[in-house]
Write an enzyme that holds these catalytic residues in place. Structure first.
Site, PDB file in Angstrom:
ATOM      1  N   HIS A 187       2.300   1.917  -3.145  1.00  0.00           N
ATOM      2  CA  HIS A 187       1.357   2.804  -3.820  1.00  0.00           C
ATOM      3  C   HIS A 187       1.817   4.258  -3.790  1.00  0.00           C
ATOM      4  O   HIS A 187       1.023   5.163  -4.021  1.00  0.00           O
ATOM      5  CB  HIS A 187      -0.031   2.686  -3.183  1.00  0.00           C
ATOM      6  CG  HIS A 187      -0.662   1.347  -3.365  1.00  0.00           C
ATOM      7  ND1 HIS A 187      -1.942   1.050  -2.937  1.00  0.00           N
ATOM      8  CD2 HIS A 187      -0.196   0.201  -3.929  1.00  0.00           C
ATOM      9  CE1 HIS A 187      -2.224  -0.214  -3.222  1.00  0.00           C
ATOM     10  NE2 HIS A 187      -1.176  -0.752  -3.828  1.00  0.00           N
ATOM     11  N   ASP A 226       0.869  -1.179   0.000  1.00  0.00           N
ATOM     12  CA  ASP A 226       0.000   0.000   0.000  1.00  0.00           C
ATOM     13  C   ASP A 226       0.906   1.229   0.000  1.00  0.00           C
ATOM     14  O   ASP A 226       2.031   1.162  -0.484  1.00  0.00           O
ATOM     15  CB  ASP A 226      -0.957  -0.033   1.205  1.00  0.00           C
ATOM     16  CG  ASP A 226      -2.272   0.682   0.928  1.00  0.00           C
ATOM     17  OD1 ASP A 226      -2.224   1.895   0.659  1.00  0.00           O
ATOM     18  OD2 ASP A 226      -3.337   0.051   0.979  1.00  0.00           O
TER      19      ASP A 226
END
Length: 457
Positions: free
Chosen positions: A285, A262
């Site tokens: 991310h 993430d």
């Protein structure tokens, strides 16, 4: 020198256009650009607090009170439950001035979900040189601690340090996630390390890995410095944010290497004066502000600077993400000296963010985004839209500044996309971001370009 002359000339034009109808000076682009240019990162070098080395506090004259978890019955074999030994050692260390809570090297300590609460006596050092591992079976997790594994709260002036590892044993948690298996219900999972409601905390040298969900949270805290910390979870592990900052001020992240499934760093509501220096991110991310505004909530993030970062193979680069229907603002952000290597969505503002199994409802209110600077951002992207400002029609993005942004496509041409976004740029800007200009500003800048021969946007 020429760049400074150009900026001064450009600001002169901005200044000339910055008076309101009533004749009073409004808050101008000159003020904003000057603030963003001058907002900088303080480094650890001038800090008076010295981190202790293991030999220094084991010597007879160190003045430290050593509290070793082994003394309190910890087996350190990675199989026996050492939770009570850690709790007993913590109680002793917390109540004794100048203590060192020691997790020795070369051993593995199985510890269940635990809250290590303060306040504690002064000058506490938490020295982690061994490995702390979590139980790996989600079905046996204590429901009272659904969101935490190791939480440290109400501490002041505490140092976390060492060459040890905090390992969340998260693989079974990831497999049970609704993001891995759509038929499973979406549930929260523990965070490996949480620093909660604390101040004057330093964290140095540790490795945090394989967390059940988020790896490291700094929550409702002030004056936290994190340096030389490594965070590692697989690129496909769901919701494993690297370092998550919420409700905190005066936080410095420095010389950290982060790879997750993430956001490498996520900064959310009620956070300000956040400074990042020398950050490696990948996989992951990207580095994100948000998400903010979910379920019509208020989100406020101000005064954030990233100076010097390498992002490699991430699914986003420098991202600001907000839900429709929220309120509040993101303001005073500078991303500078960032290299992208094969990054998707390298520069992204997304005010239509929706991380939900169902479609998010269209709403008119939004978190206001303004005074955002991207400076010296270079590298390669695998996205056709290298620059994307997807802003709210009713609450547009304003005062976005691009300075020396050069992003090349690995598989062809790249472009910029703007919706309800206004700002300006100077220096080399590739891809061209003409869409960022308001109509009046574009005329002003084109006039300036023709007079000076200086390229921008």
């Amino acid at each position: 020198m020429m760049d400074k002359l150009f900026i001064l000339s450009l600001l002169g034009l901005l200044l000339a256009s910055a008076y309101g109808a009533a004749g009073k000076m409004v808050y101008t682009d000159l003020d904003i650009l000057e603030e963003l240019e001058n907002f900088d990162v303080m480094l650890d070098d001038d800090d008076d607090t010295k981190l202790f080395d293991l030999p220094s506090f084991t010597s007879r004259n160190s003045g430290k009170n050593l509290v070793n978890v082994d003394t309190f019955g910890a087996a350190g074999d990675g199989v026996s439950d050492d939770t009570q030994a850690f709790v007993s050692a913590w109680s002793k260390a917390c109540d004794t001035p100048k203590s060192v809570f020691l997790v020795p090297e070369g051993r593995r300590y199985l510890v269940n979900a635990t809250k290590f609460n303060g306040p504690c006596q002064q000058k506490l050092i938490i020295q982690i040189d061994g490995t702390i591992v979590a139980p790996d079976e989600p079905s046996n997790w204590d429901s009272k601690f659904q969101r935490i594994w190791l939480e440290f709260s109400k501490l002041k002036g505490v140092v976390f340090q060492g060459k040890g590892v905090i390992d969340g044993s998260g693989s079974k948690w990831w497999a049970a996630s609704c993001k891995k298996n759509k038929s499973n219900p979406c549930k929260s999972a523990p965070t490996a390390l949480t620093i909660e409601s604390s101040s004057g905390v330093k964290v140095s040298g540790l490795t945090i890995q394989n967390s059940q969900q988020m790896n490291f949270i700094i929550a409702r805290s002030n004056s936290v410095r994190v340096s030389k910390v490594m965070v590692s979870s697989p690129g496909d592990s769901p919701n494993t944010d690297g370092i998550h900052i919420t409700g905190s001020t005066n936080v410095i992240l420095q010389d950290c290497k982060i790879g997750t499934g993430d956001d490498c760093v996520s900064i959310v509501n009620a956070s300000s004066n956040i400074k990042m220096k020398n950050i490696y991110c990948g996989p992951g991310h990207g580095i994100s502000i948000g998400s903010l505004g979910k379920d019509n909530t208020t989100g406020i993030v101000t005064q954030v600077v990233l100076d010097t970062a390498l992002l490699r193979g991430t699914t986003n680069g420098l991202r600001i993400k907000t839900y429709q229907g929220g309120s509040g603002y993101v303001q005073g952000i500078r991303f500078s000296n960032v290299e992208m290597q094969d990054v998707a969505n390298p520069i992204l503002i997304d005010q239509f963010y929706c991380d939900s199994p169902t479609t998010c409802q269209n709403q008119t209110s939004a978190v206001k985004i303004s005074q955002i600077m991207y400076k010296n951002v270079t590298g390669t992207t695998k996205s056709a839209k290298a620059i994307k400002f997807a802003c709210s029609d009713t609450v547009p993005c304003s005062h976005i500044v691009l300075n020396n942004v050069n992003l090349e496509g690995k598989d062809g041409q790249v472009e910029a996309y703007c919706n309800s976004a206004e700002g300006f740029g100077y220096g080399v800007i590739h891809p061209s971001a003409d869409c960022l200009y308001s109509h009046d500003d574009k005329g002003m800048y084109q006039s300036y370009k023709s007079e000076t021969g200086h390229d921008e946007l």
